[in-house]
Design an enzyme around this catalytic site. Sequence first.
Site: not given
Ligand code: PRP
Length: 179
Positions: A104-105, A108, A136, A157-158, A164, A173
């Site tokens: 995962e990126d 949150d 976080k 918010f990053v 995105d 980058r």
């Molecule tokens: C983001 C991120 C995680 C999730 C984390 O995805 O990639 O999957 O939010 O948030 P949480 O811990 O509050 O559940 P997003 O739904 O923005 O989709 P994306 O990966 O396509 O940007």
Amino acid sequence: MPQATISLHNKEFAPYLPEAQITAAVRDLAARINRDYAGQTPLFVAVLNGSFMFAADLLKDVTLDCEVAFIRVASYAGTSTTGEVKEILGLQEDVQGRHLIIVEDIVDTGHTMQAMLQQLRAQQPASVEVATLLIKPDCLQHELHIKYQGLAIPNDFVVGYGLDYDGLGRNYRDLYRVV
Ligand code: PRP
């Protein structure tokens, strides 16, 4: 060094974590995974869209025999108290008996990870761990064991490095935070 402030839609974002710091964190995670999974063939499960850049860089430093799959999660409101029920889409692989590493990126609130772990564990993998570039800690609403954490960040918010703001900013980058 990161570039100057960037504008995405109606917001300004200031340089936050430069590429070099991200790269160092990614390398550390890959090194730990290489040690921990020596002799095994893990299946990395990268969660689109946000993880595409992290997954690519992480996997370049993984020296194990391994496989990679990509999934998306669909969320829909109204079926739980949080309104955050999420369903895994696109996982074709049979994960029973496999060592899984979810990529995962960012974690949150943890709603997404909680739901994914529940659904993947129901498919009886041999093990499931999580590798996230960002976490976080102040926002986490679930008791989650996240074994591989790159960088802990405050509740800002990053964007950048895959993340995105309303579709924009994934291509940078470096990481930026909203001003
Ligand atoms: C983001 C991120 C995680 C999730 C984390 O995805 O990639 O999957 O939010 O948030 P949480 O811990 O509050 O559940 P997003 O739904 O923005 O989709 P994306 O990966 O396509 O940007």
